[in-house]
Design an enzyme around this catalytic site. Structure first.
Site, PDB file in Angstrom:
ATOM      1  CE  LYS A   1      -4.215   1.322   2.040  1.00  0.00           C
ATOM      2  NZ  LYS A   1      -5.461   0.626   2.889  1.00  0.00           N
TER       3      LYS A   1
ATOM      4  CD  GLU B   1     -19.087  -2.551   8.520  1.00  0.00           C
ATOM      5  OE1 GLU B   1     -19.349  -3.902   8.085  1.00  0.00           O
ATOM      6  OE2 GLU B   1     -18.446  -1.914   8.136  1.00  0.00           O
TER       7      GLU B   1
ATOM      8  NE  ARG C   1     -22.235  -4.588   3.960  1.00  0.00           N
ATOM      9  CZ  ARG C   1     -21.357  -4.855   2.964  1.00  0.00           C
ATOM     10  NH1 ARG C   1     -19.797  -4.906   3.262  1.00  0.00           N
ATOM     11  NH2 ARG C   1     -21.005  -4.138   1.656  1.00  0.00           N
TER      12      ARG C   1
END
Ligand SMILES: Cc1ncc(C[n+]2csc(CCOP(=O)(O)OP(=O)(O)O)c2C)c(N)n1
Ligand SMILES: CC(=O)[C@@H](O)[C@H](O)COP(=O)(O)O
Ligand SMILES: [Mg+2]
Length: 598
Positions: free
Chosen positions: A253, A339, A367
């Site tokens: 990243k 979630e 969600r």
């Protein structure tokens, strides 16, 4: 004679078809140029930088090997899709990213044929790709391969596994690229993260029994910054795959930009910055953010009460719970991008006598809605929902707007719903929630800075369901739920110039409503308006119901509910979005004048 500098390859690539004419060596050079262009663009716009830099070579290789747009390339979350946008005909608009009227920060079907599926909430890509693959294998379905590119963080969500579990049953061919950079936004958590690390470091010696068992041919791990190796594995997979195939790609990243590579989050998101130094250009804050006030208030409450604990779904920094974890490491739970699990896990904690604060962004709580209804509300469990990023969030646009939580919470029996008008009220609401054991309770607050309200030394629990009159007037009243109160007071000042004395009140609670306050305002004014930072069906609807039941409309009260418009607003600054919605001071004042004109 000195040699003329070579024309940048990027200038020759208007669409992926152009890059398929390049040699493999040229593709490597193109990747270098693409990385530089991405850094340059994001330095001017701000946005998600690190994830895109990590997939530059992968983006070039995928478009070189697959026949996009006939082959459907689906980026999970798509915060890493800026290089893809540059290669797919959007280079000329890349410096409008995340601005009003500009390119979205995510993939979007309406933006390009190279974006076959819009994403922004994580872990949807495999399901969507499987849908494309299944359709392709049916009469009438669009042709082409389907390729999902999903990060190691996103792979931890249940939804990704539901799709993996289904793949072999529903698709003849499906490609899943696991883009494994060993990071979510924060450090990835859980057993899967450990497993990926083992696979990354030990490769095929470790074995990929998990993916084998799910019916996937496993390839890799391959170095995602080694263009020849990437091209080789993708070409072989495309030529030979006879079923679902997972290609494990190791990436870094922030690759190629020192400031991002060295940041703990890999340069996940950034303000505008100076390319030479990496220094970010951020305006100095005028007031503490709501998030930081929430975190400090929760820490203060937790010092008094060992039962208080906190849950985040992969957003410790975004929710401020990283600070909580620093003081109470045993009482903070990062469950990963999960979630649904976060909500039911919190319910379990509450059932066991703890006082859990489940801290989620409004948009991601969507969600966990069935869990909220079935596991929390029906059982009346005292889970505290700290709902950050409520209202318009700005540059992330419609997918991240916190529009619906008031509506979907306040309609649930027994759920208390609060919204602070400013950061001082937020401190009191955290104390209120901490002390409240009579069922689920939620507090919703916006992204960004507060209004500069003096903070109390410590939060004090409020009377449940009690609002307040903030500024008395006559004739017309505005009842605000949440942080639009400041705009309401701004409207009051504008209207005063016309001789209109707007009463401004703060409801504090959407549930239970302060019926006495509402009826008092309705009976002592000719017109009543409500305002909130949310969609139709929320606070204003509950007030309308209350007034109708009390027969107030029969007596001629003029009533308007100011809410978000019934459409999804694209990215802009929050101020632009509120102006577009008519919820800024000028918009409110105009509405009041209109109501008074009848
Ligand atoms: C359902 C959902 N929860 C949380 C987020 C916030 N979020 C965006 S990107 C991200 C990390 C994703 O990690 P990974 O998939 O590994 O991608 P990387 O950024 O490392 O490339 C998170 C938590 C989200 N977009 N969707
Ligand atoms: C891509 C994503 O979902 C997150 O990175 C999100 O953009 C974070 O938003 P905040 O900047 O409001 O924390
Ligand atoms: Mg990752």
């Amino acid at each position: 004679m000195s040699a003329r500098p070579a024309t940048p390859l990027l200038d020759r690539v208007q669409s992926p078809a152009d890059l398929r004419r390049l040699s493999d060596a040229e593709l490597s050079r193109l990747a270098d140029e693409l990385r530089a262009e991405t850094i340059s663009a994001v330095s001017e716009t701000g946005g998600h930088l690190g994830a895109g830099l990590g997939v530059v070579e992968l983006t070039v290789a995928l478009h070189a090997v697959f026949d996009t747009p006939e082959d459907k390339l689906i980026w999970d979350v798509s915060h890493q899709s800026y290089p893809h946008k540059i290669l797919t005909g959007r280079r000329d608009r890349i410096r409008t990213l995340r601005q009003k009227g500009g390119l979205s920060g995510f993939t979007k079907r309406s933006e390009s044929v190279f974006d076959p599926f819009g994403t922004a909430h994580s872990s949807t890509s495999i399901s969507a790709a499987l849908g494309f693959a299944a359709a392709r294998d049916l009469p009438g379905g669009a042709p082409g391969d389907a390729i999902a590119v999903i990060g190691d963080g996103a792979m931890s969500a249940g939804m990704a596994f539901e799709a993996l579990n289904n793949a072999r049953a529903h698709a003849k061919r499906l490609f899943v690229i696991l883009n494994d950079n060993g990071l979510s936004i924060a450090a990835p958590v859980g057993a899967l993260a450990t497993h990926f690390k083992d696979l990354r470091t030990q490769g095929s010696n470790q074995g990929a029994a998990l993916f084998d068992a799910l019916g996937f041919a496993y390839e890799g791990p391959v170095d995602g910054h080694d263009m020849p190796a990437l091209l080789d594995v993708l070409r072989r997979a495309r030529a030979g795959a006879t079923g679902p195939t997972l290609i494990h790609v190791r990436t870094r990243k922030g690759k190629g930009f020192a400031a991002a590579e060295s940041a703990a989050d890999g340069g996940h998101a950034t303000e505008k910055f100076d390319v030479a130094t990496g220094a970010q250009r951020k305006a100095a804050a005028k007031a503490p953010s709501y998030t930081s006030v929430f975190a400090e208030s929760l820490i203060a409450a937790a010092r008094q009460d060992p039962r208080i604990c906190a849950i985040t779904a992969a957003m410790p920094g975004g929710t401020g719970l990283d600070r909580f974890a620093a003081e109470f490491p045993d009482r903070m739970f990062d469950v990963g991008i999960a979630e649904q699990h976060a909500v039911t896990f919190a319910a379990g904690l509450a059932a066991a006598g703890m006082r859990p604060f489940c801290a989620l962004y409004s948009t991601f709580l969507q969600r966990g809605y069935d869990q909220l209804v079935h596991d929390v509300a029906i059982q009346g469990l005292p889970v505290r929902f700290a709902i950050d990023r409520a209202g318009y969030v700005g540059a992330d646009g419609a997918t991240h707007a916190g529009s619906f939580d008031t509506a979907f919470l306040a309609n649930l029996p027994g759920v208390t719903v609060m919204a602070p008008a400013d950061e001082a009220e937020l401190a009191h609401m955290v104390a209120t929630a901490a002390a409240f054991d009579d069922g689920p309770i939620a507090l919703r607050f916006p992204r960004g800075e507060g209004v500069g309200a003096p903070l109390p030394e410590r939060g004090v629990p409020m009377e449940i369901g009690a609002g307040r009159i903030v500024a008395p007037g006559r004739g017309v009243a505005l009842l605000s739920f949440g942080a639009r109160l400041a705009a309401g007071l701004g409207a009051r000042a504008l209207l005063a110039r016309d001789g209109i004395a707007l009463t401004v009140a703060d409801a504090r609670f959407a549930k239970p409503l302060d019926r006495a306050l509402i009826l008092e305002l309705a009976q002592s004014h000719d017109a009543l308006l409500t305002i909130e930072e949310g969609a139709i069906g929320g606070f204003g609807s509950h007030v309308a119901q209350c007034l109708a039941e009390a027969g107030i409309f029969d007596r001629g009260l003029r009533f308007r509910a100011l809410t978000f418009p019934d459409r999804f607003l694209d990215q802009a600054t929050p101020a632009q979005m509120y102006a577009e919605a008519g919820l800024d001071a000028e918009g409110i004042a105009a509405k009041v004048r209109g109501v008074l004109r009848g």
